[in-house]
Design a protein around this motif. Structure first.
Motif, PDB file in Angstrom:
ATOM      1  N   ASP A  15      -8.490  10.951  12.449  1.00  0.00           N
ATOM      2  CA  ASP A  15      -7.793  11.984  11.691  1.00  0.00           C
ATOM      3  C   ASP A  15      -6.298  11.885  11.993  1.00  0.00           C
ATOM      4  O   ASP A  15      -5.857  12.228  13.079  1.00  0.00           O
ATOM      5  N   PHE A  16      -5.561  11.398  11.031  1.00  0.00           N
ATOM      6  CA  PHE A  16      -4.113  11.310  11.169  1.00  0.00           C
ATOM      7  C   PHE A  16      -3.441  12.607  10.717  1.00  0.00           C
ATOM      8  O   PHE A  16      -2.222  12.678  10.615  1.00  0.00           O
ATOM      9  N   GLY A  17      -4.239  13.607  10.418  1.00  0.00           N
ATOM     10  CA  GLY A  17      -3.703  14.889   9.982  1.00  0.00           C
ATOM     11  C   GLY A  17      -2.985  14.767   8.662  1.00  0.00           C
ATOM     12  O   GLY A  17      -3.354  13.958   7.808  1.00  0.00           O
ATOM     13  N   ASP A  18      -1.930  15.564   8.521  1.00  0.00           N
ATOM     14  CA  ASP A  18      -1.184  15.544   7.266  1.00  0.00           C
ATOM     15  C   ASP A  18      -0.185  14.392   7.197  1.00  0.00           C
ATOM     16  O   ASP A  18       0.573  14.271   6.248  1.00  0.00           O
ATOM     17  N   HIS A  19      -0.207  13.518   8.208  1.00  0.00           N
ATOM     18  CA  HIS A  19       0.655  12.334   8.177  1.00  0.00           C
ATOM     19  C   HIS A  19       0.215  11.342   7.112  1.00  0.00           C
ATOM     20  O   HIS A  19       1.040  10.639   6.536  1.00  0.00           O
ATOM     21  N   VAL A  20      -1.115  11.248   6.889  1.00  0.00           N
ATOM     22  CA  VAL A  20      -1.652  10.159   6.076  1.00  0.00           C
ATOM     23  C   VAL A  20      -2.596  10.688   5.006  1.00  0.00           C
ATOM     24  O   VAL A  20      -3.429  11.554   5.262  1.00  0.00           O
ATOM     25  N   ASP A  21      -2.463  10.147   3.806  1.00  0.00           N
ATOM     26  CA  ASP A  21      -3.422  10.383   2.736  1.00  0.00           C
ATOM     27  C   ASP A  21      -4.576   9.412   2.984  1.00  0.00           C
ATOM     28  O   ASP A  21      -4.430   8.204   2.781  1.00  0.00           O
ATOM     29  N   ILE A  24      -5.634   6.948   0.078  1.00  0.00           N
ATOM     30  CA  ILE A  24      -4.736   5.807  -0.148  1.00  0.00           C
ATOM     31  C   ILE A  24      -4.839   4.814   1.004  1.00  0.00           C
ATOM     32  O   ILE A  24      -5.001   3.609   0.800  1.00  0.00           O
ATOM     33  N   PHE A  25      -4.789   5.319   2.239  1.00  0.00           N
ATOM     34  CA  PHE A  25      -4.804   4.420   3.380  1.00  0.00           C
ATOM     35  C   PHE A  25      -6.128   3.669   3.484  1.00  0.00           C
ATOM     36  O   PHE A  25      -6.157   2.495   3.848  1.00  0.00           O
ATOM     37  N   SER A  26      -7.214   4.326   3.121  1.00  0.00           N
ATOM     38  CA  SER A  26      -8.513   3.641   3.184  1.00  0.00           C
ATOM     39  C   SER A  26      -8.570   2.489   2.187  1.00  0.00           C
ATOM     40  O   SER A  26      -9.199   1.469   2.450  1.00  0.00           O
ATOM     41  N   GLN A  27      -7.877   2.643   1.046  1.00  0.00           N
ATOM     42  CA  GLN A  27      -7.833   1.542   0.082  1.00  0.00           C
ATOM     43  C   GLN A  27      -7.089   0.337   0.663  1.00  0.00           C
ATOM     44  O   GLN A  27      -7.456  -0.809   0.405  1.00  0.00           O
ATOM     45  N   ILE A  28      -6.058   0.602   1.452  1.00  0.00           N
ATOM     46  CA  ILE A  28      -5.344  -0.481   2.135  1.00  0.00           C
ATOM     47  C   ILE A  28      -6.295  -1.165   3.120  1.00  0.00           C
ATOM     48  O   ILE A  28      -6.374  -2.399   3.177  1.00  0.00           O
ATOM     49  N   LEU A  29      -7.042  -0.361   3.880  1.00  0.00           N
ATOM     50  CA  LEU A  29      -7.967  -0.912   4.871  1.00  0.00           C
ATOM     51  C   LEU A  29      -9.080  -1.725   4.218  1.00  0.00           C
ATOM     52  O   LEU A  29      -9.551  -2.713   4.793  1.00  0.00           O
ATOM     53  N   GLU A  30      -9.490  -1.325   3.015  1.00  0.00           N
ATOM     54  CA  GLU A  30     -10.544  -2.052   2.317  1.00  0.00           C
ATOM     55  C   GLU A  30     -10.121  -3.462   1.924  1.00  0.00           C
ATOM     56  O   GLU A  30     -10.966  -4.312   1.646  1.00  0.00           O
ATOM     57  N   MET A  31      -8.827  -3.738   1.915  1.00  0.00           N
ATOM     58  CA  MET A  31      -8.341  -5.064   1.556  1.00  0.00           C
ATOM     59  C   MET A  31      -8.473  -6.055   2.717  1.00  0.00           C
ATOM     60  O   MET A  31      -8.326  -7.262   2.523  1.00  0.00           O
ATOM     61  N   SER A  81       7.915   2.930  -0.201  1.00  0.00           N
ATOM     62  CA  SER A  81       7.114   2.187   0.779  1.00  0.00           C
ATOM     63  C   SER A  81       6.098   3.091   1.461  1.00  0.00           C
ATOM     64  O   SER A  81       4.935   2.718   1.631  1.00  0.00           O
ATOM     65  N   SER A  82       6.540   4.262   1.866  1.00  0.00           N
ATOM     66  CA  SER A  82       5.640   5.177   2.573  1.00  0.00           C
ATOM     67  C   SER A  82       4.569   5.725   1.638  1.00  0.00           C
ATOM     68  O   SER A  82       3.410   5.894   2.034  1.00  0.00           O
ATOM     69  N   SER A  83       4.919   5.957   0.404  1.00  0.00           N
ATOM     70  CA  SER A  83       3.960   6.461  -0.583  1.00  0.00           C
ATOM     71  C   SER A  83       2.852   5.446  -0.842  1.00  0.00           C
ATOM     72  O   SER A  83       1.675   5.798  -0.947  1.00  0.00           O
ATOM     73  N   THR A  84       3.225   4.175  -0.912  1.00  0.00           N
ATOM     74  CA  THR A  84       2.262   3.105  -1.149  1.00  0.00           C
ATOM     75  C   THR A  84       1.197   3.055  -0.057  1.00  0.00           C
ATOM     76  O   THR A  84       0.030   2.771  -0.320  1.00  0.00           O
ATOM     77  N   LEU A  85       1.588   3.369   1.178  1.00  0.00           N
ATOM     78  CA  LEU A  85       0.671   3.338   2.311  1.00  0.00           C
ATOM     79  C   LEU A  85      -0.047   4.678   2.530  1.00  0.00           C
ATOM     80  O   LEU A  85      -0.938   4.764   3.363  1.00  0.00           O
ATOM     81  N   GLY A  86       0.390   5.700   1.814  1.00  0.00           N
ATOM     82  CA  GLY A  86      -0.220   7.021   1.981  1.00  0.00           C
ATOM     83  C   GLY A  86       0.365   7.800   3.144  1.00  0.00           C
ATOM     84  O   GLY A  86      -0.274   8.708   3.668  1.00  0.00           O
ATOM     85  N   PHE A  87       1.586   7.473   3.547  1.00  0.00           N
ATOM     86  CA  PHE A  87       2.237   8.152   4.664  1.00  0.00           C
ATOM     87  C   PHE A  87       2.998   9.372   4.133  1.00  0.00           C
ATOM     88  O   PHE A  87       4.197   9.339   3.866  1.00  0.00           O
ATOM     89  N   ASN A  88       2.267  10.470   3.989  1.00  0.00           N
ATOM     90  CA  ASN A  88       2.750  11.659   3.291  1.00  0.00           C
ATOM     91  C   ASN A  88       3.992  12.313   3.883  1.00  0.00           C
ATOM     92  O   ASN A  88       4.919  12.651   3.154  1.00  0.00           O
ATOM     93  N   ALA A 138       0.350   6.557  16.612  1.00  0.00           N
ATOM     94  CA  ALA A 138      -1.054   6.710  16.204  1.00  0.00           C
ATOM     95  C   ALA A 138      -1.586   5.428  15.558  1.00  0.00           C
ATOM     96  O   ALA A 138      -2.733   5.032  15.787  1.00  0.00           O
ATOM     97  N   MET A 139      -0.761   4.769  14.759  1.00  0.00           N
ATOM     98  CA  MET A 139      -1.185   3.529  14.103  1.00  0.00           C
ATOM     99  C   MET A 139      -1.363   2.402  15.112  1.00  0.00           C
ATOM    100  O   MET A 139      -2.296   1.600  14.998  1.00  0.00           O
ATOM    101  N   LYS A 140      -0.479   2.337  16.095  1.00  0.00           N
ATOM    102  CA  LYS A 140      -0.634   1.313  17.137  1.00  0.00           C
ATOM    103  C   LYS A 140      -1.946   1.513  17.873  1.00  0.00           C
ATOM    104  O   LYS A 140      -2.665   0.545  18.163  1.00  0.00           O
ATOM    105  N   LYS A 141      -2.278   2.747  18.145  1.00  0.00           N
ATOM    106  CA  LYS A 141      -3.556   3.041  18.804  1.00  0.00           C
ATOM    107  C   LYS A 141      -4.717   2.655  17.884  1.00  0.00           C
ATOM    108  O   LYS A 141      -5.682   2.031  18.333  1.00  0.00           O
TER     109      LYS A 141
END
Length: 147
Positions: A15-21, A24-31, A81-88, A138-141
């Protein structure tokens, strides 16, 4: 670390909280070819944070120079750039920087006072730097990176 998420049909993430959509981010991970080898998403995210740091240096310079046009342009760039990754949270702060750089308040009404625009941009820049640092940690972790 992952579990099937019945609501969305993808492997869930921390849970990245309100930092991440998460959608959107899961679609990036699916690639990625596999969850164990994040050969697509990890470099993409790492490059984003490097790009953000470079952009913050330029924003600091533009703020010091009181260059609203440059601030708006840089805010727009990082917002995309941040929108593309879902970094709200990063996206939202960059939207504020872009708007006030165009001498517009967040709701789109004109703001003729450059001093107010620069103050609002300065506040948003401080906020986006904090949010970016928190999310990068959080992303590094998440990706199992060490400092």
């Amino acid at each position: 670390m992952y579990r099937a998420d019945e609501d969305y049909g993808y492997a869930s993430m921390p849970d990245f909280g309100d930092h991440v959509d998460n959608g959107i981010f899961s679609q990036i991970l699916e690639m990625d070819e596999s969850e164990g080898e994040r050969d697509f998403s990890e470099p993409l995210v790492t490059n984003f944070f490097e790009q953000a740091e470079e952009t913050f240096v330029k924003m600091d310079r533009a703020l010091n120079d009181k260059n609203l046009d440059e601030l708006s342009s840089l805010g727009h760039f990082l917002k995309g750039s941040s929108s593309t990754l879902g970094f709200n949270k990063i996206r939202d702060s960059c939207q504020i920087i872009q708007q006030y750089g165009h001498k517009l308040s967040v709701d789109g009404t004109p703001e003729a006072d450059d001093t107010i625009c620069l103050e609002k941009i300065g506040e948003a820049l401080k906020s986006v730097k904090v949010d970016t640092a928190e999310l990068e940690k959080a992303m590094k972790k998440f990706f199992g990176q060490t400092d």
